[in-house]
Design a protein around this motif. Structure first.
Motif, PDB file in Angstrom:
ATOM      1  N   GLN A  91     -65.390 -52.802   2.339  1.00 21.81           N
ATOM      2  CA  GLN A  91     -64.658 -54.066   2.328  1.00 21.81           C
ATOM      3  C   GLN A  91     -63.696 -54.195   3.511  1.00 21.81           C
ATOM      4  OE1 GLN A  91     -65.785 -56.261   0.138  1.00 21.81           O
ATOM      5  NE2 GLN A  91     -67.110 -54.629  -0.646  1.00 21.81           N
ATOM      6  N   VAL A  92     -64.074 -53.614   4.637  1.00 17.70           N
ATOM      7  CA  VAL A  92     -63.284 -53.737   5.866  1.00 17.70           C
ATOM      8  C   VAL A  92     -63.547 -55.116   6.469  1.00 17.70           C
ATOM      9  CG1 VAL A  92     -62.938 -52.864   8.196  1.00 17.70           C
ATOM     10  CG2 VAL A  92     -63.308 -51.266   6.301  1.00 17.70           C
ATOM     11  N   CYS A  93     -62.487 -55.890   6.668  1.00 20.91           N
ATOM     12  CA  CYS A  93     -62.606 -57.262   7.169  1.00 20.91           C
ATOM     13  C   CYS A  93     -62.213 -57.305   8.637  1.00 20.91           C
ATOM     14  CB  CYS A  93     -61.700 -58.200   6.378  1.00 20.91           C
ATOM     15  SG  CYS A  93     -61.946 -58.101   4.591  1.00 20.91           S
ATOM     16  N   SER A  94     -63.061 -57.909   9.453  1.00 19.10           N
ATOM     17  CA  SER A  94     -62.764 -57.932  10.879  1.00 19.10           C
ATOM     18  C   SER A  94     -63.147 -59.265  11.503  1.00 19.10           C
ATOM     19  CB  SER A  94     -63.501 -56.796  11.597  1.00 19.10           C
ATOM     20  OG  SER A  94     -64.904 -56.952  11.460  1.00 19.10           O
ATOM     21  N   ARG A  95     -62.403 -59.604  12.557  1.00 18.00           N
ATOM     22  CA  ARG A  95     -62.708 -60.772  13.371  1.00 18.00           C
ATOM     23  C   ARG A  95     -62.762 -60.319  14.821  1.00 18.00           C
ATOM     24  NH1 ARG A  95     -60.635 -66.089  12.044  1.00 18.00           N
ATOM     25  NH2 ARG A  95     -58.804 -65.052  11.189  1.00 18.00           N
ATOM     26  N   ASP A  96     -63.914 -60.496  15.444  1.00 19.31           N
ATOM     27  CA  ASP A  96     -64.099 -60.029  16.823  1.00 19.31           C
ATOM     28  C   ASP A  96     -63.772 -58.548  16.951  1.00 19.31           C
ATOM     29  OD1 ASP A  96     -64.788 -62.623  17.616  1.00 19.31           O
ATOM     30  OD2 ASP A  96     -62.687 -63.152  17.930  1.00 19.31           O
ATOM     31  N   GLY A  97     -64.136 -57.769  15.918  1.00 18.81           N
ATOM     32  CA  GLY A  97     -63.930 -56.329  15.943  1.00 18.81           C
ATOM     33  C   GLY A  97     -62.537 -55.874  15.580  1.00 18.81           C
ATOM     34  N   VAL A  98     -61.622 -56.793  15.250  1.00 19.62           N
ATOM     35  CA  VAL A  98     -60.239 -56.451  14.910  1.00 19.62           C
ATOM     36  C   VAL A  98     -60.044 -56.586  13.407  1.00 19.62           C
ATOM     37  CG1 VAL A  98     -57.808 -57.033  15.243  1.00 19.62           C
ATOM     38  CG2 VAL A  98     -59.420 -57.235  17.156  1.00 19.62           C
ATOM     39  N   ASP A  99     -59.465 -55.556  12.789  1.00 17.48           N
ATOM     40  CA  ASP A  99     -59.214 -55.579  11.347  1.00 17.48           C
ATOM     41  C   ASP A  99     -58.195 -56.665  11.014  1.00 17.48           C
ATOM     42  OD1 ASP A  99     -58.456 -55.077   8.687  1.00 17.48           O
ATOM     43  OD2 ASP A  99     -58.846 -52.939   8.870  1.00 17.48           O
ATOM     44  N   VAL A 100     -58.557 -57.575  10.098  1.00 17.69           N
ATOM     45  CA  VAL A 100     -57.672 -58.683   9.745  1.00 17.69           C
ATOM     46  C   VAL A 100     -57.266 -58.659   8.276  1.00 17.69           C
ATOM     47  CG1 VAL A 100     -58.531 -60.190  11.576  1.00 17.69           C
ATOM     48  CG2 VAL A 100     -59.664 -60.188   9.334  1.00 17.69           C
ATOM     49  N   ALA A 101     -57.564 -57.547   7.584  1.00 13.71           N
ATOM     50  CA  ALA A 101     -57.260 -57.487   6.156  1.00 13.71           C
ATOM     51  C   ALA A 101     -55.779 -57.709   5.891  1.00 13.71           C
ATOM     52  CB  ALA A 101     -57.711 -56.146   5.584  1.00 13.71           C
ATOM     53  N   ALA A 102     -54.918 -57.068   6.661  1.00 14.70           N
ATOM     54  CA  ALA A 102     -53.481 -57.195   6.437  1.00 14.70           C
ATOM     55  C   ALA A 102     -52.979 -58.582   6.828  1.00 14.70           C
ATOM     56  CB  ALA A 102     -52.732 -56.119   7.226  1.00 14.70           C
ATOM     57  N   SER A 103     -53.429 -59.092   7.954  1.00 16.10           N
ATOM     58  CA  SER A 103     -52.926 -60.381   8.431  1.00 16.10           C
ATOM     59  C   SER A 103     -53.395 -61.544   7.557  1.00 16.10           C
ATOM     60  CB  SER A 103     -53.369 -60.609   9.877  1.00 16.10           C
ATOM     61  OG  SER A 103     -54.779 -60.673   9.974  1.00 16.10           O
ATOM     62  N   MET A 104     -54.505 -61.370   6.827  1.00 12.63           N
ATOM     63  CA  MET A 104     -55.016 -62.445   5.978  1.00 12.63           C
ATOM     64  C   MET A 104     -54.676 -62.241   4.510  1.00 12.63           C
ATOM     65  SD  MET A 104     -58.736 -63.250   7.778  1.00 12.63           S
ATOM     66  CE  MET A 104     -59.031 -64.690   6.752  1.00 12.63           C
ATOM     67  N   SER A 105     -53.893 -61.209   4.202  1.00  6.39           N
ATOM     68  CA  SER A 105     -53.501 -60.965   2.820  1.00  6.39           C
ATOM     69  C   SER A 105     -52.558 -62.064   2.328  1.00  6.39           C
ATOM     70  CB  SER A 105     -52.813 -59.605   2.696  1.00  6.39           C
ATOM     71  OG  SER A 105     -52.337 -59.409   1.373  1.00  6.39           O
ATOM     72  N   LEU A 106     -52.829 -62.555   1.116  1.00  8.02           N
ATOM     73  CA  LEU A 106     -52.001 -63.600   0.519  1.00  8.02           C
ATOM     74  C   LEU A 106     -51.394 -63.148  -0.805  1.00  8.02           C
ATOM     75  CD1 LEU A 106     -54.288 -66.702   1.196  1.00  8.02           C
ATOM     76  CD2 LEU A 106     -52.282 -65.974   2.494  1.00  8.02           C
ATOM     77  N   GLY A 107     -51.351 -61.841  -1.034  1.00 11.54           N
ATOM     78  CA  GLY A 107     -50.770 -61.337  -2.270  1.00 11.54           C
ATOM     79  C   GLY A 107     -51.758 -60.539  -3.084  1.00 11.54           C
ATOM     80  N   LEU A 108     -51.456 -60.344  -4.340  1.00 11.07           N
ATOM     81  CA  LEU A 108     -52.251 -59.507  -5.227  1.00 11.07           C
ATOM     82  C   LEU A 108     -53.686 -60.021  -5.340  1.00 11.07           C
ATOM     83  CD1 LEU A 108     -52.313 -57.154  -7.306  1.00 11.07           C
ATOM     84  CD2 LEU A 108     -51.683 -58.854  -9.057  1.00 11.07           C
TER      85      LEU A 108
END
Length: 337
Positions: A91-108
């Protein structure tokens, strides 16, 4: 145990990955996590499922899509929206090879990207089984690549109720919450599969349709109820009240394999489930499913499944990355509303 119960007893999520996605259009997510089974349902707004090699399918709020992996697919607001985020193994989320999981987190258990002031963003719920053993090979082998159940109506709205419950429970963080979410996901999947299996002209597997036959149906129930019995085709035919040749011929024609071959597959499927419980030894499982001893069961299990009972048990305990299961050709089934 009827054949439907035997199949639907498979889904047993363990720490399933559940996520609420909130997204302003245009949005498009490429799913390449290799998961054996996933569920997607829109809560607000429409979504399109674009399976690789298959036609796009539109989902409206309340529709539930069950996707058989490990093939990748795309979920988007429109079929022609370019992919923006890729979700890979783990479930590693990336945009253009950059991890965006933290930047797109909206809470629980919530993730996404919403423009300020956007009150019409799409809301999706997704649930992912992390490993093949949580569903069972027998189930995966029969599933279409994409199965869509439209939002329910009237008395057939059970899955709609489960979606509402899942939505509410995903916002909570209480003791035992993971177990509650796992079981709700299981119930949702079982409900969709039951709708598929019982729908007319749905392409349900031959063994399911055969249970309604006056000869083969009783034979299937006998094998399911007492797999440990030392069955022979002759003994099974006697119980059903037909000739040995007649049963063998009719069973093979309707189920697609001879009675003893079906029994062997069913015994190993039961054994695979029992091996999840560390309290059962290989010898005790062998007795329960009809093998003379632990060696005979281990040999058969290794030959058919490619790993020993001990290796299977370790995988079940460790919940490793999912492996591909034997699967039918890519198909999409959309049930009638």
């Amino acid at each position: 145990m009827d054949t439907l119960t035997g199949l639907l007893d498979g889904p047993k999520a363990r720490g399933a990955f559940l996520l609420r996605s909130v997204l302003s259009p245009p949005w498009s997510l490429r799913i390449e996590d290799g998961a054996p089974l996933s569920v997607v349902t829109p809560v607000r707004g429409d979504a399109w499922i674009l399976p690789d090699g298959g036609a796009p399918v539109r989902l409206s709020p309340g529709d539930v899509a069950v996707l058989r992996g490990p093939e990748p697919y795309t979920v988007a607001d429109a079929p022609d929206t370019p992919v923006q985020v890729v979700i890979g193994p783990g479930q590693v989320c990336s945009r253009d090879g950059v991890d965006v999981a933290a930047s797109m987190s909206l809470g629980l258990r919530t993730w996404g990207e919403v423009r300020p002031g956007d009150e019409d963003s799409a809301v999706l719920l997704s649930g992912t089984y992390q490993a093949e053993h949580e569903i069972g090979r027998r189930l995966l082998a029969h599933l279409p690549a994409l199965l869509v159940r439209p939002a329910g109506r009237g008395a057939e709205a059970t899955e709609d109720t489960l979606v509402r419950l899942l939505t509410a429970e995903m916002s909570r963080d209480e003791p035992g919450q993971e177990l509650v979410l796992d079981r709700l996901l299981d119930l949702l999947v079982v409900g969709v599969l039951r709708s598929w299996l019982t729908a007319p002209d749905s392409g349900a597997p031959a063994w399911y349709l055969a249970q309604h036959d006056g000869v083969v149906g009783p034979a299937l129930r006998l094998l399911h109820d007492d797999p440990a019995r030392a069955w022979t085709v002759a003994a099974l035919a006697t119980e059903v009240g037909v000739s040995r040749a007649g049963l063998a011929r009719r069973f093979t024609a309707l189920v697609g394999e001879p009675p003893m071959a079906y029994l062997a597959t069913w015994r190993l499927a039961l054994a695979a489930d029992l091996f999840r419980d560390p309290e059962y030894t290989v010898a005790s499982v062998a007795r329960r499913v009809g093998y003379s001893n632990a060696f005979a069961l281990s040999t058969a299990f290794k030959r058919v499944r490619g790993l020993t009972p001990q290796e299977h048990r370790r995988r079940a305990g460790a919940a490793p990355a999912p492996a591909a299961a034997p699967a039918p050709a890519a198909t999409t089934v959309v049930l009638s509303g």
